[in-house]
Enzyme design. Sequence first.
Site, PDB file in Angstrom:
ATOM      1  N   GLU A 153       0.820  -1.172  -0.110  1.00 33.98           N
ATOM      2  CA  GLU A 153      -0.293   0.323   0.465  1.00 33.98           C
ATOM      3  C   GLU A 153       0.870   0.922  -0.004  1.00 33.98           C
ATOM      4  O   GLU A 153       0.098   2.094  -0.568  1.00 33.98           O
ATOM      5  CB  GLU A 153      -1.127  -0.488   1.173  1.00 33.98           C
ATOM      6  N   ASP A 154       1.802   1.398   1.033  1.00 33.82           N
ATOM      7  CA  ASP A 154       2.612   2.300   1.282  1.00 33.82           C
ATOM      8  C   ASP A 154       4.049   2.669   0.626  1.00 33.82           C
ATOM      9  O   ASP A 154       4.749   3.887   0.138  1.00 33.82           O
ATOM     10  CB  ASP A 154       2.878   3.077   2.721  1.00 33.82           C
TER      11      ASP A 154
END
Length: 709
Positions: A76-77
């Site tokens: 996700e990041d």
Amino acid sequence: MIRQYELVEKVRSYDADVDERLLDRAYVFSLKAHGNQKRYSGDPYFSHPLEVAGILTEMKLDGATIATALLHDTIEDTLATRSELEGMFGAEVAQLVDGVTKLSQIELASESHEQAENFRKFVLAMSNDIRVLLVKLADRLHNMRTLHYVPDADKRRRTAAETLEIYAPLAERIGMQSMKNDLQDLAFMELYPDARESIVTRLGYMAKKAGSIRARVVKQLKKKLKDNGIKAEIISRQKQPYSIWGKMQRDDISFESLSDIMGFRLVVEDVEACYRTLGIVHAAWQVVPGRFKDYISTPKRNNYQSLHTTVIGPERQRIEVQIRTREMHDVATYGVAAHWGYKQKAGKVDGTQYRWLQELLEILEEAESPEEFLEHTKIELYTDQVFCFTPKGELTVLPRGATPIDFAYAVHTDVGNSCVGAKVNGKFVPLRMRLKNGDQVEIVRSKAQTPQSAWEGMVATGKARSAIRRFLRNSGQGEFAALGESVLRQSFSRVGYQAKDQNFEEARRALHYKSLKNLFAEVGKGNVTPLQVLEAQFPGVSFDGKKLELDNGEPSNGADSVLVRGAHPGSAVSLAECCFPLPGDRIVGIIVPEAGMTVHTIDCETLESMIETEDRLVDVSWDPKAMETGMHPSSITIRAINEPGALGKIATLVGKNRGNMTNLKMQERNLQYFSMNIDMEVKNAKHLTNIVAALRTLGVVESVERVRG
Ligand code: MN
């Protein structure tokens, strides 16, 4: 921050065969991937996945789960991709990380339609492998521990509310008691700091006062067990501030009566010792009737096992005793996670061993719309359970509040659909009666019977409710659809539009119906108004709502104005002034000849006297919009100590909690006490429950109750 070798050491201390290289590589990969990203606290971002991994090692989870924790935010990041993870760490870890990522991307606290749809996705994502949920819960726990660093107050409140509504109940459902307690307490601290503060202070005071009694009880218990040759560890039970708050919301209990109950856990060697210990405790002290529960022979839905009993102790105070084995104790504390300790290498533990999760999946398949699903599941997540038996003695576990109809549907859908009556413990009872623990239930069936729409308001299980809805949908669907279609065509032409099928297509999509027939049927039932369809079909165009309503013969105080679904089209709807139904209450409508329909709460006492004619009852529910719309009248009765300033404290607290007092009526006043009625406007049922609970934390308040008819 834990160091790399410390983490590996920790895992190896409970799993000697762990793949250390996997952990090392996950550690290094995550450290590099997060680079110099920072948390709100100013710490390097990598401290977060590391702490999450640390939380999971306390539960002694397997290497793949720990590696997943380290990597859980990389997809996700950071620039990392699933296929990259799969190449480096194998399919199992990649799939777990992907699952956690999906859970994180699902925004649960969003607008109502999406919220429901998202919760559906959420359940699907975690049902594949329960470890996904374990990592997500640990992730949430660390985020809650660092919540105070988040600068945006709204965001903090949203996160805390979501934690209370979704994550803590889920932790409980998989038996993770200590996770649930931690999550609740942290959220409580954010949402109601004053109430928590006052409970914690008083708990400290009570604990001090009870300290010496407690020590004497422990000493006596130890001696009695030792004399009988039983080895036991005695643990004093900690009261959780949030659970006290919950009790104060549910029952009219003053603080003192809660806190003078002492709790002890006795952890013994085996099941036999559990029952022997129970016998010793019962022989030594007087038993409080009705409090004994044997969760060893009938475990709770989350696999919790223990014996519970309450006795009157040596100094006349109540003592709650829980007796269990070490394994039961670990399962009670860590839930599903404890399986890795006891059944290591037993293979994958997935969601299917949990009956509630399976039930969620079944409802998922039967529910017509995501809202319907959310409504069922939220109910099931919150409610407690009752144990009932078939005439043959087979156990059926139902949520609290369940009726014989729920029981019938739990046995089989056909049994539910043909149910005409029920005998509980040998006696005929009304179908709306709530079942109690230990009831033996016999369902009386008839081929001529079909489900009634009023049943829907009498059931507590999603299974029964969706089966009833499906039956009603399939039977009356055609008529309603025809009615709805003609209403729509007329309404469209009245405001100057030609009503062809393709005219409704936009509206169908915007309102999320599977087919035009479904949309027509909902209009026919009065759940969707022609105005809503027009607005969905032609966004941005404004219509003369009055003209439409008049043309439909609907009075202006129709179902829309009180935001209730399920009223007959054209009937006037008003809220009863005996029980003051609030959005969020379970409600039922009653037809009053010439006057339309009045909405009552399902447990309204006035209603009880009217139920001889069940055909006058209409099953209705709140429109989800009602929860967020406006203020609604309600009423409470309060009894407080008659001292200067008492009334001021009460009024201040109500104001502080954003309640709007409209009328006060003193009922009784003497030297010691006064009791009075307070009418106030609140947002919804939950808002009122919170105000009532907050009032119960006040020292001057003896009792507070909502007026219910
Ligand atoms: Mn995270």
